[in-house]
Design an enzyme around this catalytic site. Structure first.
Site, mmCIF file in Angstrom:
data_model
loop_
_atom_site.group_PDB
_atom_site.id
_atom_site.type_symbol
_atom_site.label_atom_id
_atom_site.label_comp_id
_atom_site.label_asym_id
_atom_site.label_seq_id
_atom_site.Cartn_x
_atom_site.Cartn_y
_atom_site.Cartn_z
ATOM 1 N N THR A 142 1.166 -1.297 1.425
ATOM 2 C CA THR A 142 0.003 -0.414 1.458
ATOM 3 C C THR A 142 0.165 0.783 0.524
ATOM 4 O OG1 THR A 142 -1.148 1.188 2.858
ATOM 5 C CG2 THR A 142 1.076 0.644 3.507
ATOM 6 N N TYR A 170 2.920 4.808 9.971
ATOM 7 C CA TYR A 170 2.435 3.536 9.409
ATOM 8 C C TYR A 170 2.990 3.334 7.994
ATOM 9 C CZ TYR A 170 -0.693 0.233 7.154
ATOM 10 O OH TYR A 170 -1.180 -0.822 6.423
#
Ligand code: UDP
Length: 322
Positions: free
Chosen positions: A115, A139
């Site tokens: 990501t 995250y």
């Protein structure tokens, strides 16, 4: 055969469709905690949990797995701040289980869903793969931990990986067979389309005082079918002897929240009521990536890079939802 972990989710299900179109057989491994059984329309489904290593071993014993694509992760940034253990356990520890079984079974090829959140607050736009990685939430930190593990496993054990750093995945299968369905939904485009469909009263614009031309955040929206295609190319690249590597997958164009709302109004022909709201914690003003490396090394050519096309495909899917 390719093992698609998390293949009942949003991006995994689109990949599963595209890779099956090319005649490549798939096994889908998913615990259905967030995925949808009816998104698995191609390949063979095996329900199992990455937290239970014997579930993983059983799938590798049952099928001739040559490569693994790993989509199964929790993805709510805000939740990762509130409950980091949930994120480190699933996104890191359970990924190590998967890699452990791959090593046991001598399966070398791994395509990983990473990501742009691994970069943290950008110091330079567009973001290239060489941009410093200082993630600002659990995250992003967990995804970066896995990237670190991949490098070391590659050096020590010969694992061949492609780590794909997605920007904002959006849109739906142009043929409408699968699409985006999160519960809870937090993403901008599906929420806007909920308003267009009359299922939600308004869309809150999180911050209108950012240092951007219209004051709202700019993001790089990349069509999910283009993302799927990049995974297939990344796997081919590895199987043809390509070096393990990291690739951004974005559109290279940024769109503001207001632009997304305006485009959605044009595409749907509906008025979309927007309400100005406070900034959301942890949102950088601009996130736009350069995907030149994927284009050059993987020969990736995104097909659905117009925002209106991305929203149109999402709308065609979304308006059918109950
Ligand atoms: N956003 C918004 N209202 C919403 C949801 C999102 O204004 O109800 C904004 C959000 O602040 C960000 C952009 O839309 O600037 C994209 O957010 P999303 O959650 O879709 O993806 P993210 O960039 O967080 O991965």
């Amino acid at each position: 055969m390719i093992l698609i972990v998390g293949g009942a989710g949003y991006i995994g299900s689109h990949l599963n469709k595209e890779i099956n179109k090319k005649g490549i057989e798939t096994v889908i491994f998913d615990n259905l905690s967030y995925g949808h059984r009816d998104f698995v329309k191609w390949g063979t489904f095996e329900r199992g949990d990455l937290g239970n290593i014997d579930d993983i071993r059983a799938v590798f014993k049952k099928y001739p797995i040559e490569a693994v694509m790993h989509f199964a992760a929790f993805t709510y940034v805000g939740e990762s701040v509130e409950d980091p253990q949930k994120y480190y356990t699933n996104n890191v520890k359970n990924t190590l289980n998967l890699l452990q079984v791959m090593l046991e079974e001598n399966v070398k090829y791994f395509v990983f869903s990473s990501t742009c959140a691994t970069y943290g607050n950008p110091v330079e736009i567009p973001i290239t793969e060489n941009h410093p990685q200082n993630p600002i939430n659990p995250y992003g930190k967990g995804k970066l931990m896995v990237e670190t593990v991949l490098k070391d496993y590659s050096d020590a054990y010969g694992l061949k990986y492609a780590s794909l750093r997605y920007f904002n995945a959006a849109g739906a299968d142009p043929e409408g067979e699968v699409g985006e369905l999160h519960n809870p939904e937090t993403h901008l485009i599906p929420l806007i389309l909920d308003v267009a469909a009359g299922r939600r009263e308004d869309i809150k614009i999180f911050g209108t005082d950012y240092d951007t031309p219209d004051g709202t955040c700019i993001r790089d929206y990349i069509h999910v079918t283009d993302l799927a295609e990049a995974h297939i190319l990344a796997l081919e690249y590895l199987q043809n002897g390509g070096e393990s590597d990291f690739f951004n997958l974005g559109n290279g164009n940024g769109f503001s929240v207001k632009e997304v709302i305006e485009t959605a109004e044009e595409v749907t022909g509906k008025d979309i009521r927007a309400v100005e709201a406070e900034r959301r914690a942890g949102d950088p003003p601009v996130l736009v990536g350069s995907s030149d490396k994927a284009k050059e090394k993987l020969n990736w050519k995104p097909k659905y890079d117009e925002l209106s096309t991305i929203i149109e495909t999402a709308w065609n899917w979304h308006k059918k939802l109950k």
